[in-house]
Design a protein around this motif. Structure first.
Motif, PDB file in Angstrom:
ATOM      1  N   LEU A  88       0.839  -1.198   0.000  1.00 53.39           N
ATOM      2  CA  LEU A  88       0.000   0.000   0.000  1.00 53.39           C
ATOM      3  C   LEU A  88       0.875   1.249   0.000  1.00 53.39           C
ATOM      4  N   PRO A  89       0.409   2.331  -0.617  1.00 54.32           N
ATOM      5  CA  PRO A  89       1.124   3.599  -0.481  1.00 54.32           C
ATOM      6  C   PRO A  89       0.839   4.173   0.914  1.00 54.32           C
ATOM      7  N   PRO A  90       1.647   5.115   1.390  1.00 49.98           N
ATOM      8  CA  PRO A  90       1.380   5.696   2.712  1.00 49.98           C
ATOM      9  C   PRO A  90       0.047   6.455   2.765  1.00 49.98           C
ATOM     10  N   SER A  91      -0.399   6.975   1.608  1.00 52.27           N
ATOM     11  CA  SER A  91      -1.694   7.661   1.520  1.00 52.27           C
ATOM     12  C   SER A  91      -2.083   7.734   0.052  1.00 52.27           C
ATOM     13  N   TRP A  92      -3.358   8.048  -0.201  1.00 51.62           N
ATOM     14  CA  TRP A  92      -3.800   8.172  -1.590  1.00 51.62           C
ATOM     15  C   TRP A  92      -3.203   9.422  -2.223  1.00 51.62           C
ATOM     16  N   LYS A  93      -2.994  10.464  -1.438  1.00 53.84           N
ATOM     17  CA  LYS A  93      -2.356  11.684  -1.956  1.00 53.84           C
ATOM     18  C   LYS A  93      -0.924  11.389  -2.384  1.00 53.84           C
ATOM     19  N   ALA A  94      -0.197  10.611  -1.575  1.00 48.88           N
ATOM     20  CA  ALA A  94       1.178  10.247  -1.923  1.00 48.88           C
ATOM     21  C   ALA A  94       1.193   9.422  -3.217  1.00 48.88           C
ATOM     22  N   LEU A  95       0.221   8.551  -3.380  1.00 47.64           N
ATOM     23  CA  LEU A  95       0.140   7.745  -4.600  1.00 47.64           C
ATOM     24  C   LEU A  95      -0.087   8.639  -5.815  1.00 47.64           C
TER      25      LEU A  95
END
Length: 191
Positions: free
Chosen positions: A125-132
């Motif tokens: 998983l990415p750390p957050s959707w914003k980071a992705l």
């Protein structure tokens, strides 16, 4: 798993999570580990090499491979076909290698069904959707529509993580590699 048989390590993640980088680093730090090279109809991205990153083929050639039963599994992702070459996977398993298979959630289910006793699955998983979203934009290989589609699909794929043996958040590439490495080593000992 019987002695001498290898381990299939399925790693899935939403596009842009760092799956390819993590898989390549794992091969560098784990002995008797290889990265499965998929066959794809997707166009080559800058810096990719045929036979190293993927086996790039036409859709006609891909269909021939499917008909000749040369692929363990295949799927269509974002309009391109991807498949795992049967001969490569079976050869390395017989030699006792861990084979890292980087596939989507559809492929994970197929691999686990065919090799239930020597497959371990890890969802990144990415750390957050914003980071992705930021990672996808930095790649500069996707259109705005493609980024929107990939972000939507990422959230849908994340709903499937419950069907994986482990979930690892890639907040730092080196930490994520170390976490996955430890999981693989523990699985090798348990099998």
């Amino acid at each position: 798993m019987k002695k001498g048989k290898g381990l299939i390590v399925v790693i899935s993640a939403p596009s842009g999570t760092g799956k390819t980088t993590i898989c390549k680093k794992l091969v560098e730090v784990l002995p008797k580990t290889v990265l499965s090279v998929s066959v794809t109809t997707r166009k080559k991205r800058p810096g990719e090499k045929d036979g190293r990153d993927y086996f790039f083929v036409s859709e006609t050639e891909f269909n021939h491979k499917m008909k000749r039963n040369e692929l363990i599994e295949w799927s269509n992702v974002y309009g391109a076909y991807y498949g795992i070459p049967k001969q490569f996977l079976e050869k390395h398993l017989r030699l006792g290698y861990s084979v890292i298979v980087s596939i989507d959630v559809q492929g994970q289910k197929k691999i686990k069904a065919k090799f239930p006793n020597n497959t371990v699955s890890i969802f990144l998983l990415p750390p957050s959707w914003k980071a992705l979203e930021e990672r996808l934009r930095r790649r500069k290989s996707d259109t705005e529509d493609s980024i929107r589609i990939r972000l939507h699909k990422a959230k849908e794929e994340a709903k499937q993580m419950q069907f994986y043996d482990y979930v690892v958040v890639n907040d730092d590439i080196d930490h994520a590699v170390e976490k996955v490495k430890k999981l693989i080593l523990a699985e090798r000992l348990a099998k």
